[in-house]
Design a protein around this motif. Structure first.
Motif, short mmCIF file in Angstrom:
data_model
loop_
_atom_site.label_atom_id
_atom_site.label_comp_id
_atom_site.label_asym_id
_atom_site.label_seq_id
_atom_site.Cartn_x
_atom_site.Cartn_y
_atom_site.Cartn_z
N VAL A 445 3.25 -13.58 -12.80
CA VAL A 445 4.22 -13.06 -11.81
C VAL A 445 4.00 -11.56 -11.60
CG1 VAL A 445 6.68 -12.62 -11.38
CG2 VAL A 445 5.93 -14.87 -12.23
N LEU A 446 3.75 -10.85 -12.70
CA LEU A 446 3.56 -9.41 -12.56
C LEU A 446 2.23 -9.07 -11.87
CD1 LEU A 446 5.03 -8.09 -15.92
CD2 LEU A 446 5.99 -7.91 -13.62
N TRP A 447 1.22 -9.85 -12.17
CA TRP A 447 -0.06 -9.59 -11.49
C TRP A 447 0.07 -9.86 -9.98
CZ3 TRP A 447 -3.50 -12.23 -8.39
CH2 TRP A 447 -4.72 -11.57 -8.14
N ILE A 448 0.70 -11.00 -9.67
CA ILE A 448 0.89 -11.35 -8.24
C ILE A 448 1.69 -10.26 -7.54
CG2 ILE A 448 2.15 -12.92 -6.69
CD1 ILE A 448 -0.15 -14.48 -7.52
N THR A 449 2.76 -9.82 -8.17
CA THR A 449 3.61 -8.79 -7.54
C THR A 449 2.80 -7.51 -7.32
OG1 THR A 449 5.51 -9.75 -8.66
CG2 THR A 449 5.81 -7.56 -7.72
N ALA A 450 2.06 -7.13 -8.35
CA ALA A 450 1.25 -5.90 -8.23
C ALA A 450 0.20 -6.06 -7.12
CB ALA A 450 0.58 -5.58 -9.56
N GLU A 451 -0.36 -7.22 -7.02
CA GLU A 451 -1.39 -7.46 -6.00
C GLU A 451 -0.79 -7.40 -4.58
OE1 GLU A 451 -4.54 -7.52 -5.66
OE2 GLU A 451 -4.81 -8.62 -3.78
N VAL A 452 0.42 -7.91 -4.44
CA VAL A 452 1.09 -7.81 -3.13
C VAL A 452 1.36 -6.34 -2.82
CG1 VAL A 452 3.14 -8.41 -1.79
CG2 VAL A 452 2.11 -10.12 -3.30
N ILE A 453 1.82 -5.61 -3.84
CA ILE A 453 2.11 -4.18 -3.62
C ILE A 453 0.82 -3.42 -3.28
CG2 ILE A 453 2.95 -2.06 -4.73
CD1 ILE A 453 4.86 -3.84 -6.37
N ARG A 454 -0.28 -3.81 -3.89
CA ARG A 454 -1.56 -3.16 -3.56
C ARG A 454 -1.84 -3.30 -2.06
NH1 ARG A 454 -7.04 -4.54 -2.58
NH2 ARG A 454 -6.53 -6.76 -2.59
N GLN A 455 -1.69 -4.51 -1.55
CA GLN A 455 -2.02 -4.72 -0.14
C GLN A 455 -1.02 -4.04 0.79
OE1 GLN A 455 -3.97 -8.23 1.17
NE2 GLN A 455 -3.92 -9.19 -0.85
N VAL A 456 0.23 -4.05 0.37
CA VAL A 456 1.25 -3.33 1.14
C VAL A 456 0.90 -1.84 1.16
CG1 VAL A 456 3.67 -2.57 1.11
CG2 VAL A 456 3.12 -5.01 0.81
N GLY A 457 0.52 -1.33 0.00
CA GLY A 457 0.17 0.10 -0.11
C GLY A 457 -1.00 0.46 0.79
N ILE A 458 -2.00 -0.38 0.80
CA ILE A 458 -3.18 -0.09 1.64
C ILE A 458 -2.79 -0.10 3.12
CG2 ILE A 458 -5.39 -1.05 2.43
CD1 ILE A 458 -5.99 -1.79 -0.48
N LEU A 459 -2.03 -1.12 3.51
CA LEU A 459 -1.68 -1.24 4.93
C LEU A 459 -0.65 -0.21 5.37
CD1 LEU A 459 -1.64 -5.10 5.26
CD2 LEU A 459 -3.00 -3.56 6.69
N ALA A 460 0.13 0.31 4.42
CA ALA A 460 1.17 1.28 4.80
C ALA A 460 0.63 2.71 4.89
CB ALA A 460 2.32 1.21 3.80
N GLN A 461 -0.63 2.91 4.49
CA GLN A 461 -1.17 4.28 4.50
C GLN A 461 -1.08 4.99 5.84
OE1 GLN A 461 -4.84 4.73 1.61
NE2 GLN A 461 -4.88 2.70 2.50
N PRO A 462 -1.35 4.30 6.97
CA PRO A 462 -1.25 5.03 8.24
C PRO A 462 0.18 5.48 8.55
CG PRO A 462 -2.42 2.93 8.53
CD PRO A 462 -1.84 2.92 7.15
N ILE A 463 1.16 4.79 8.00
CA ILE A 463 2.55 5.08 8.34
C ILE A 463 3.11 6.13 7.39
CG2 ILE A 463 4.85 4.00 8.70
CD1 ILE A 463 2.58 2.78 10.42
N ILE A 464 2.94 5.90 6.10
CA ILE A 464 3.49 6.81 5.08
C ILE A 464 2.36 7.22 4.13
CG2 ILE A 464 5.92 6.08 5.15
CD1 ILE A 464 5.29 4.01 2.95
N PRO A 465 1.47 8.08 4.62
CA PRO A 465 0.23 8.32 3.87
C PRO A 465 0.45 8.84 2.45
CG PRO A 465 0.34 9.72 5.86
CD PRO A 465 1.54 8.82 5.89
N VAL A 466 1.40 9.75 2.26
CA VAL A 466 1.54 10.34 0.92
C VAL A 466 2.10 9.32 -0.05
CG1 VAL A 466 2.64 12.16 -0.43
CG2 VAL A 466 1.75 12.66 1.87
N SER A 467 3.21 8.64 0.33
CA SER A 467 3.82 7.69 -0.59
C SER A 467 2.92 6.48 -0.84
CB SER A 467 5.16 7.16 -0.07
OG SER A 467 5.80 8.11 0.69
N ALA A 468 2.25 6.02 0.20
CA ALA A 468 1.35 4.88 0.00
C ALA A 468 0.24 5.27 -0.97
CB ALA A 468 0.78 4.41 1.34
N GLY A 469 -0.23 6.50 -0.84
CA GLY A 469 -1.26 6.99 -1.76
C GLY A 469 -0.75 7.00 -3.19
N LYS A 470 0.50 7.44 -3.38
CA LYS A 470 1.07 7.47 -4.74
C LYS A 470 1.20 6.06 -5.31
CE LYS A 470 3.90 11.63 -4.32
NZ LYS A 470 5.27 12.05 -4.05
N LEU A 471 1.61 5.14 -4.43
CA LEU A 471 1.76 3.75 -4.86
C LEU A 471 0.42 3.19 -5.34
CD1 LEU A 471 4.27 1.96 -4.76
CD2 LEU A 471 3.57 1.18 -2.48
#
Ligand code: ME8
Length: 515
Positions: A445-471
């Motif tokens: 469950v934790l790996w899956i959650t982290a993997e979803v967050i990874r993809q969210v982080g990558i896709l959110a970079q154009p919108i919130i570049p600094v926070s997505a980078g930190k994520l």
């Protein structure tokens, strides 16, 4: 194969400090530029300031400055705003730049050689005090029989020598172009507006002035300066190497992929600009997108009402990424939107702090506390695991589809609907119970959650570049694994990776009096 993508914003009048409307346009264009870079395109991003014209000259005089010094002072504020907002431009063009003056004179000569520029007289009701011409229907006659302009100043019928551009000759060519290129003007409502304007017939355009001198001199007739819009629109080609049409830069970047502008200047971009380009024998841009206006609590912002929103204040109060997220998520791109303190706080706290921030914080803290900070390995996937992973993997295509029509708010909605699903998945999986009862499922469950967050982080970079980078830092995603090529199965998180200690990425907004 990488393709090239040349994107521009309107160039702002530096006749005062920037307002939130200026910030909005730059943020939106920046998000698109970043999106295309992450897709693997080679991007050129141009923005800048539009510094000539009578109004600039008049305000400078009032300030006791030269027009150039006044423009410089404000252009510096616009640059400062861009730097704070993370606007990733490649060039900040000023229309007083030497290469731009040369480009304006070059396109003028081309239009002249094409037989599209002729000398005639400009006439109308002229106010000496306003230094402006008005149309008959903008004037009124007072009880003393004196004709007044819209500002209440006396006007006289005046004729002035002026160069004209043969816009009337381009009506059919423009209509044919619009028809053959249905995506040239977006959104649809603006396209319709332009079509009906052009169908109504085009009049030749006065393109020089002799009543003031703060502008680009007309070649071979220095009594005239160019009409500010000829000068302003030309920035888009100066910005990629014109007048050297055979230069590598010009051939690489022109025609532009996208001009991002506000709805009030669509006519200049969708009618005059293509006509100038056709006349000069240059290619037309691929698309023009007109965004809507940002209002303050539903009211138009204006200096006289005193409700102009200062972007520097917003950045200070909420932070850059909260501002970027709010404007791009809340306002459907192409429509008007409204700014209010309550709305930005609601968005920041719900979408960023609660939905994404808490999910990251909770899952990553569990890894830190229970697994020594090492990413677990997933065991066999349950239906729920597979489902949320598939939703994450499907985001890229959906985001790309939304971005084909420049629907930034839609792209964000796609990402955040997966964030909402991930929250439901996390709550339903109850990892805090699995920790004791089923360590393997706990890891999964934790790996899956982290993997979803990874993809969210990558896709959110154009919108919130600094926070997505930190994520992505928290997930130890290397810098070269943050492009869209690493989405889906291509860049899965590696079990065993040591993660840094989790820190909060999305602070909740708390009212200052409540602190
Ligand atoms: O028009 N909300 O400059 P400008 C959203 N120099 N966008 C807004 C806005 C608002 N409240 N107010 C203005 C000019 N804008 C010319 C452009 S381009 C070759 C020359 C947008 O400083 C406006 O629509 O008045 C435009 O796209 C940009 O800000 C600059 O406006």
């Amino acid at each position: 194969m990488t393709s090239t993508f040349y994107i521009t914003t309107a160039i702002d009048y530096p006749n005062g400090a920037p307002h939130v409307g200026h910030a909005y346009e730059k943020i939106a264009a920046d998000a698109i530029a970043r999106f295309r870079r992450l897709e693997g395109d080679e991007v050129r991003f141009l923005t800048g300031t539009d510094e000539h014209g009578l109004k600039m000259m008049q305000t400078a005089q009032k300030q006791g400055l030269t027009p150039f010094d006044w423009a410089t002072k404000n252009a510096d504020r616009f640059k400062e705003m861009d730097a704070l907002l993370g606007v990733s431009y490649d060039r900040f063009i000023r229309t007083t730049d030497a290469d731009h003056i040369a480009a304006c004179q070059a396109i003028w000569r081309k239009m002249k050689e094409a037989g599209d520029i002729y000398l005639s007289a400009y006439s109308g009701w002229y106010s000496v005090r306003d230094e402006a011409y008005y149309a008959e229907d903008e004037t009124t006659v007072n009880p003393d029989g004196v004709r007044l302009g819209p500002q209440g100043t006396p006007v006289e019928w005046t004729e002035e020598k002026s160069y004209f551009f043969r816009l009337s000759a381009y009506q059919q060519e423009l209509l044919d172009w619009y028809e053959a290129h249905p995506d040239f003007i977006q959104p649809e409502s603006r396209r319709n507006e332009v079509l009906s304007f052009v169908r109504g017939g085009l009049q030749d355009l006065s393109i020089s002035r002799t009543t003031f001198s703060w502008g680009v001199p007309v070649p071979e007739d220095e009594e005239h300066v160019m009409y500010v819009w000829v000068d302003a629109l030309t920035n888009y080609i100066t910005g990629c190497g014109y007048p050297d049409e055979s230069s590598d830069s010009f051939r690489k970047w022109w025609p532009a992929a996208l001009h991002v502008i506000g709805k009030d200047i669509i006519r200049f971009h969708a009618v005059y600009w293509p006509a100038f380009l056709l006349s000069a024998g240059l290619e037309l841009p691929h698309a023009i997108f007109a965004h809507g206006f940002i209002h303050n609590r539903g009211e138009k912002m204006s200096k006289s009402v005193g409700n102009v929103v200062d972007p520097f204040d917003l950045i200070r109060a909420y932070g850059v990424d909260a501002l970027r997220y709010f404007l791009l998520r809340e306002v459907p791109f192409g429509q008007d939107g409204s700014y209010s303190h309550e709305a930005i706080v609601a968005r920041t706290n719900a979408d960023l702090a609660n939905d994404l921030g808490n999910l990251a914080q909770r899952s990553l803290s569990m890894i830190a506390k229970n697994l020594g900070g090492a990413l677990p390995a997933p065991g066999p996937l349950s239906e729920a695991d597979a489902e949320i992973l598939a939703s994450a993997d499907a985001m890229h295509d959906k985001v790309r589809e939304a971005m084909q029509g420049w629907q930034l708010h839609q792209a964000i909605a796609v990402i955040w609907s997966v964030v909402a699903d991930a929250n439901r998945y996390f709550a339903a999986s109850a990892p805090w119970e699995l920790r004791k009862t089923d360590p393997e499922r706990f890891g999964t469950v934790l790996w899956i959650t982290a993997e979803v967050i990874r993809q969210v982080g990558i896709l959110a970079q154009p919108i919130i570049p600094v926070s997505a980078g930190k994520l992505l830092d928290l997930l130890a995603v290397p810098a070269d694994a943050r492009s869209f090529a690493a989405l889906g199965g291509a860049g899965r998180l590696t079990p065993g990776t040591a993660l840094p200690a989790p820190v909060g990425v999305f602070p909740r907004y708390v009212e200052p009096e409540a602190v």
